[in-house]
Write an enzyme that holds these catalytic residues in place. Structure first.
Site, PDB file in Angstrom:
ATOM      1  N   HIS A 289       0.830  -1.217   0.000  1.00 52.56           N
ATOM      2  CA  HIS A 289       0.000   0.000   0.000  1.00 52.56           C
ATOM      3  C   HIS A 289       0.861   1.261   0.000  1.00 52.56           C
ATOM      4  O   HIS A 289       2.045   1.227   0.335  1.00 52.56           O
ATOM      5  CB  HIS A 289      -0.979   0.032   1.177  1.00 52.56           C
ATOM      6  CG  HIS A 289      -0.385   0.038   2.553  1.00 52.56           C
ATOM      7  ND1 HIS A 289      -0.129  -1.111   3.269  1.00 52.56           N
ATOM      8  CD2 HIS A 289       0.010   1.069   3.356  1.00 52.56           C
ATOM      9  CE1 HIS A 289       0.368  -0.783   4.443  1.00 52.56           C
ATOM     10  NE2 HIS A 289       0.470   0.519   4.527  1.00 52.56           N
TER      11      HIS A 289
ATOM     12  N   HIS B  82       3.876   7.077   3.769  1.00 60.57           N
ATOM     13  CA  HIS B  82       4.810   5.949   3.670  1.00 60.57           C
ATOM     14  C   HIS B  82       4.378   5.000   2.558  1.00 60.57           C
ATOM     15  O   HIS B  82       3.251   5.073   2.075  1.00 60.57           O
ATOM     16  CB  HIS B  82       4.949   5.188   4.998  1.00 60.57           C
ATOM     17  CG  HIS B  82       3.720   4.490   5.503  1.00 60.57           C
ATOM     18  ND1 HIS B  82       2.810   5.072   6.360  1.00 60.57           N
ATOM     19  CD2 HIS B  82       3.254   3.237   5.261  1.00 60.57           C
ATOM     20  CE1 HIS B  82       1.852   4.205   6.637  1.00 60.57           C
ATOM     21  NE2 HIS B  82       2.080   3.092   5.986  1.00 60.57           N
TER      22      HIS B  82
ATOM     23  N   GLU C  92       7.513   0.969   5.247  1.00 55.89           N
ATOM     24  CA  GLU C  92       6.921  -0.072   6.085  1.00 55.89           C
ATOM     25  C   GLU C  92       7.102  -1.396   5.366  1.00 55.89           C
ATOM     26  O   GLU C  92       6.887  -1.472   4.137  1.00 55.89           O
ATOM     27  CB  GLU C  92       5.420   0.207   6.292  1.00 55.89           C
ATOM     28  CG  GLU C  92       4.681  -0.866   7.077  1.00 55.89           C
ATOM     29  CD  GLU C  92       3.190  -0.598   7.190  1.00 55.89           C
ATOM     30  OE1 GLU C  92       2.680   0.360   6.583  1.00 55.89           O
ATOM     31  OE2 GLU C  92       2.511  -1.368   7.899  1.00 55.89           O
TER      32      GLU C  92
HETATM   33  C1  LIG Z   1       0.911  -0.442  11.199  1.00 54.27           C
HETATM   34  C2  LIG Z   1      -0.494   0.017  11.028  1.00 54.27           C
HETATM   35  C3  LIG Z   1      -0.709   0.666   9.675  1.00 54.27           C
HETATM   36  C4  LIG Z   1      -0.469  -0.391   8.612  1.00 54.27           C
HETATM   37  O1  LIG Z   1      -0.215  -0.042   7.450  1.00 54.27           O
HETATM   38  O2  LIG Z   1      -0.625  -1.585   8.949  1.00 54.27           O
HETATM   39  C5  LIG Z   1       0.230   1.836   9.510  1.00 54.27           C
HETATM   40  O3  LIG Z   1       0.865   2.054   8.501  1.00 54.27           O
HETATM   41  S1  LIG Z   1       0.359   2.866  10.894  1.00 54.27           S
HETATM   42  C6  LIG Z   1       1.336   4.271  10.311  1.00 54.27           C
HETATM   43  C7  LIG Z   1       1.688   5.163  11.464  1.00 54.27           C
HETATM   44  N1  LIG Z   1       2.858   4.647  12.167  1.00 54.27           N
HETATM   45  C8  LIG Z   1       4.102   5.036  11.841  1.00 54.27           C
HETATM   46  O4  LIG Z   1       4.306   5.848  10.959  1.00 54.27           O
HETATM   47  C9  LIG Z   1       5.230   4.408  12.650  1.00 54.27           C
HETATM   48  C10 LIG Z   1       6.588   4.836  12.123  1.00 54.27           C
HETATM   49  N2  LIG Z   1       6.730   6.274  12.148  1.00 54.27           N
HETATM   50  C11 LIG Z   1       7.454   6.907  13.134  1.00 54.27           C
HETATM   51  O5  LIG Z   1       8.008   6.298  14.033  1.00 54.27           O
HETATM   52  C12 LIG Z   1       7.498   8.416  13.048  1.00 54.27           C
HETATM   53  O6  LIG Z   1       6.471   8.868  12.197  1.00 54.27           O
HETATM   54  C13 LIG Z   1       8.852   8.966  12.493  1.00 54.27           C
HETATM   55  C14 LIG Z   1       9.963   8.592  13.477  1.00 54.27           C
HETATM   56  C15 LIG Z   1       9.143   8.434  11.125  1.00 54.27           C
HETATM   57  C16 LIG Z   1       8.745  10.476  12.412  1.00 54.27           C
HETATM   58  O7  LIG Z   1       8.238  10.932  13.616  1.00 54.27           O
HETATM   59  P1  LIG Z   1       8.235  12.519  13.895  1.00 54.27           P
HETATM   60  O8  LIG Z   1       7.738  13.251  12.694  1.00 54.27           O
HETATM   61  O9  LIG Z   1       7.537  12.784  15.186  1.00 54.27           O
HETATM   62  O10 LIG Z   1       9.763  12.734  14.139  1.00 54.27           O
HETATM   63  P2  LIG Z   1      10.705  13.866  13.654  1.00 54.27           P
HETATM   64  O11 LIG Z   1       9.966  15.167  13.566  1.00 54.27           O
HETATM   65  O12 LIG Z   1      11.928  13.776  14.493  1.00 54.27           O
HETATM   66  O13 LIG Z   1      11.057  13.419  12.155  1.00 54.27           O
HETATM   67  C17 LIG Z   1      12.379  12.997  11.869  1.00 54.27           C
HETATM   68  C18 LIG Z   1      12.640  13.427  10.453  1.00 54.27           C
HETATM   69  O14 LIG Z   1      11.863  12.575   9.583  1.00 54.27           O
HETATM   70  C19 LIG Z   1      11.006  13.391   8.798  1.00 54.27           C
HETATM   71  N3  LIG Z   1       9.774  12.623   8.631  1.00 54.27           N
HETATM   72  C20 LIG Z   1       8.811  12.406   9.551  1.00 54.27           C
HETATM   73  N4  LIG Z   1       7.821  11.652   9.029  1.00 54.27           N
HETATM   74  C21 LIG Z   1       8.175  11.391   7.752  1.00 54.27           C
HETATM   75  C22 LIG Z   1       7.582  10.682   6.673  1.00 54.27           C
HETATM   76  N5  LIG Z   1       6.388  10.076   6.841  1.00 54.27           N
HETATM   77  N6  LIG Z   1       8.223  10.618   5.487  1.00 54.27           N
HETATM   78  C23 LIG Z   1       9.426  11.237   5.327  1.00 54.27           C
HETATM   79  N7  LIG Z   1      10.072  11.955   6.305  1.00 54.27           N
HETATM   80  C24 LIG Z   1       9.429  12.012   7.491  1.00 54.27           C
HETATM   81  C25 LIG Z   1      10.802  14.670   9.556  1.00 54.27           C
HETATM   82  O15 LIG Z   1      10.460  15.703   8.669  1.00 54.27           O
HETATM   83  C26 LIG Z   1      12.196  14.847  10.150  1.00 54.27           C
HETATM   84  O16 LIG Z   1      13.042  15.308   9.135  1.00 54.27           O
HETATM   85  P3  LIG Z   1      13.860  16.674   9.343  1.00 54.27           P
HETATM   86  O17 LIG Z   1      14.602  16.878   8.063  1.00 54.27           O
HETATM   87  O18 LIG Z   1      14.726  16.425  10.561  1.00 54.27           O
HETATM   88  O19 LIG Z   1      12.794  17.723   9.607  1.00 54.27           O
HETATM   89 CO   LIG Z   2       0.865   1.366   6.506  1.00 53.67          CO
END
Ligand SMILES: CC[C@H](C(=O)O)C(=O)SCCNC(=O)CCNC(=O)[C@H](O)C(C)(C)COP(=O)(O)OP(=O)(O)OC[C@H]1O[C@@H](n2cnc3c(N)ncnc32)[C@H](O)[C@@H]1OP(=O)(O)O
Ligand SMILES: [Co+2]
Length: 132
Positions: free
Chosen positions: A7, A79, A128
């Site tokens: 997805h 993602h 993912e």
């Molecule tokens: C599993 C159930 C369902 C499924 O399909 O089955 C799902 O998909 S659930 C989806 C929701 N769960 C997750 O996304 C879990 C993994 N994600 C995380 O742990 C966080 O979202 C994380 C760590 C990727 C980012 O968290 P956060 O934004 O709070 O942290 P930062 O601000 O420190 O970000 C660090 C850095 O990454 C950039 N960032 C954040 N999100 C994304 C993204 N989706 N794609 C690309 N880049 C991303 C953010 O801008 C920061 O970059 P910087 O240059 O430092 O500003």
């Molecule tokens: Co997902």
């Protein structure tokens, strides 16, 4: 190692509005909303002929996608999910190669094991993996 695209996930500011748009304007096959408190999201899956779209909205106070929506208030691509045969082997191989796993393997929305890899290790794309 990675196989089919399971997805593409879109974070949206209004889940019901986005689902209605895909159903009514785009004529898509839109599922019912599901709450996934263990993942901090409310999701709607849209079934396409060759993959799925996952609409995401934060659920709860510490949703992992709240930061993303704060930075992208109109929403955006969040993602991609690739299928793998053996998620533990994939994790071990990727971590050994220097990639950061975000947490450990959990059960995802399809009842299958999933793992997230840090976007900064994959050209800015949050990945993912789902065990098919
Ligand atoms: C599993 C159930 C369902 C499924 O399909 O089955 C799902 O998909 S659930 C989806 C929701 N769960 C997750 O996304 C879990 C993994 N994600 C995380 O742990 C966080 O979202 C994380 C760590 C990727 C980012 O968290 P956060 O934004 O709070 O942290 P930062 O601000 O420190 O970000 C660090 C850095 O990454 C950039 N960032 C954040 N999100 C994304 C993204 N989706 N794609 C690309 N880049 C991303 C953010 O801008 C920061 O970059 P910087 O240059 O430092 O500003
Ligand atoms: Co997902």
């Amino acid at each position: 190692m990675i196989g089919r695209l399971n997805h593409v996930a879109l974070a949206v500011p209004d889940l019901d509005a986005a689902a209605a748009q895909y159903r009514d304007a785009l004529g898509a096959d839109v599922g019912a909303p599901q709450e996934l408190p263990e993942h901090g999201v409310r999701v709607v899956f849209i079934t396409l002929p060759n993959t799925k779209i996952e609409l995401l909205h934060p659920l709860g106070d510490d949703s992992p996608i709240s930061g993303f929506l704060a930075k992208n208030p109109a929403g955006g691509m969040h993602h991609v999910c690739y299928e793998v045969d053996d998620i533990a082997a994939a994790r071990d191989r990727l971590v050994a190669a220097g990639a950061r796993a975000l947490g450990d393997v959990k059960i995802g929305a399809h009842g299958k094991p999933v793992l997230f890899l840090h976007p900064k290790d994959f050209a800015g794309c949050l990945i993912e993996l789902e065990e098919a």
